[in-house]
Design an enzyme around this catalytic site. Structure first.
Site, PDB file in Angstrom:
ATOM      1  N   ASN A 106       0.273  -1.208  10.320  1.00  0.00           N
ATOM      2  CA  ASN A 106       1.446  -1.144   9.397  1.00  0.00           C
ATOM      3  C   ASN A 106       0.908  -0.896   7.872  1.00  0.00           C
ATOM      4  O   ASN A 106       0.136  -0.112   7.574  1.00  0.00           O
ATOM      5  CB  ASN A 106       2.029  -2.550   9.484  1.00  0.00           C
ATOM      6  N   ASP A 200       8.559  -6.682   1.311  1.00  0.00           N
ATOM      7  CA  ASP A 200       7.860  -5.575   1.955  1.00  0.00           C
ATOM      8  C   ASP A 200       6.781  -4.969   0.910  1.00  0.00           C
ATOM      9  O   ASP A 200       6.009  -5.791   0.710  1.00  0.00           O
ATOM     10  CB  ASP A 200       8.952  -4.370   2.299  1.00  0.00           C
TER      11      ASP A 200
END
Length: 298
Positions: A106, A200
């Site tokens: 990720n 995020d």
């Protein structure tokens, strides 16, 4: 919290999961990836032209070794590699999680010493905390943080002595004392709780403040080096994913966003969802760190 943003333009790409946005000063261009659509983007500031390339695996994070020709040190869903999108050349460096087929890489970033980092997460299923943050350096791949669910917000203070990282579902950003020479974080502690949504992608500005996209929170939060919330900026998209400060003066805030999981009605209600948004800001960025080729394992 009086700082304001001025909307400049959007780059209309309707990404499913836009991520990893960064400004490359040497080529005066903005780069990012749409993870789920396996696509790399480059936006030229002067011409306002957009290029994109398909990628052989889902590209999750990268550092730019050169822009002409394009050479990346990257984390794909399945591991670390050197990649040249213009030719399609791909050279795997390491795939440390072949034994975890439900995981993928990720969020990642290059630290201030030129080492590349990227973290893994469970790609499907119950999103168990099976992820690991890895450091790639000249001696190989090293697992550094463990038991992560969705690693995000990876960045370093201007002096490189503090590292930041979030495990998104917790709603918290953590900070670590960082040994720049050894590339080792320690002394983990909570840096900040995000005011809404989930943390995020993040970036550090020239004042040492941390800017973080609030996924599901329709905004960007800015925190002081001490963790105090100093600004909260509303956005016209509910799923901002990552931020970068760029432009010729490093004073334009770029925000990637996602359409993943949105209903048809939500898409209609958010016509800018998935686009890259650009804002004039009172903030100034720092040059994005580039990979040190001497730190890439042979």
């Amino acid at each position: 919290m009086t700082d304001s943003l001025e909307f400049l333009f959007s780059i209309d790409v309707a990404n499913t999961l836009g991520e990893g946005v960064q400004w490359h000063a040497q080529s005066n261009s903005l780069w990012w990836t749409d993870i789920h659509n396996s696509r790399l983007y480059r936006f030229d500031w002067q011409s306002r032209s957009l290029q994109h390339w398909p990628t052989p695996d889902r590209l999750t994070a990268f550092g730019i070794l050169s822009a002409e020709p394009v050479r990346l040190l990257a984390s794909f869903a399945s591991g670390f590699a050197l990649y040249q999108p213009e030719t399609g050349d791909l050279s795997w460096i390491a795939q440390p999680e072949t034994g975890k087929p439900s995981n993928r890489f990720n969020d990642g970033r290059v630290d201030r010493q030129g080492r590349f980092w990227s973290g893994t997460m469970q790609d499907h299923g119950d999103r168990a905390p099976t992820g690991t943050l890895y450091r790639l350096d000249e001696t190989g791949v090293h697992s550094v943080l463990h038991d992560l669910t969705i690693p995000n917000a990876l960045c370093w203070s201007p002096d490189g002595k503090r590292m930041y990282n979030a495990d998104t579902p917790t709603g918290q950003i953590r900070t670590f004392d960082f040994d720049p020479e050894r590339g080792e974080p320690g002394g983990a502690r909570v840096f900040a709780e995000v005011p809404r949504g989930k943390p995020d992608g993040a970036a550090i500005d020239s004042d040492g403040h941390l800017l973080c996209a609030l996924f599901g929170g329709s905004g960007v939060a800015r925190f002081s080096p001490g963790g105090a919330l100093t600004a909260l900026h509303d956005l016209p998209v509910s799923q901002p994913t990552c931020v970068a400060l760029g432009g010729p003066n490093l004073d334009v805030l770029f925000v990637t966003s996602a359409t993943e999981g949105m209903t048809e009605q939500q898409r209609k209600d958010e016509p800018m969802a998935g686009h890259v948004l650009a804002y004039a800001t009172p903030y100034r960025g720092l040059a994005e760190c580039t990979p040190d080729e001497a730190r890439i394992p042979k």
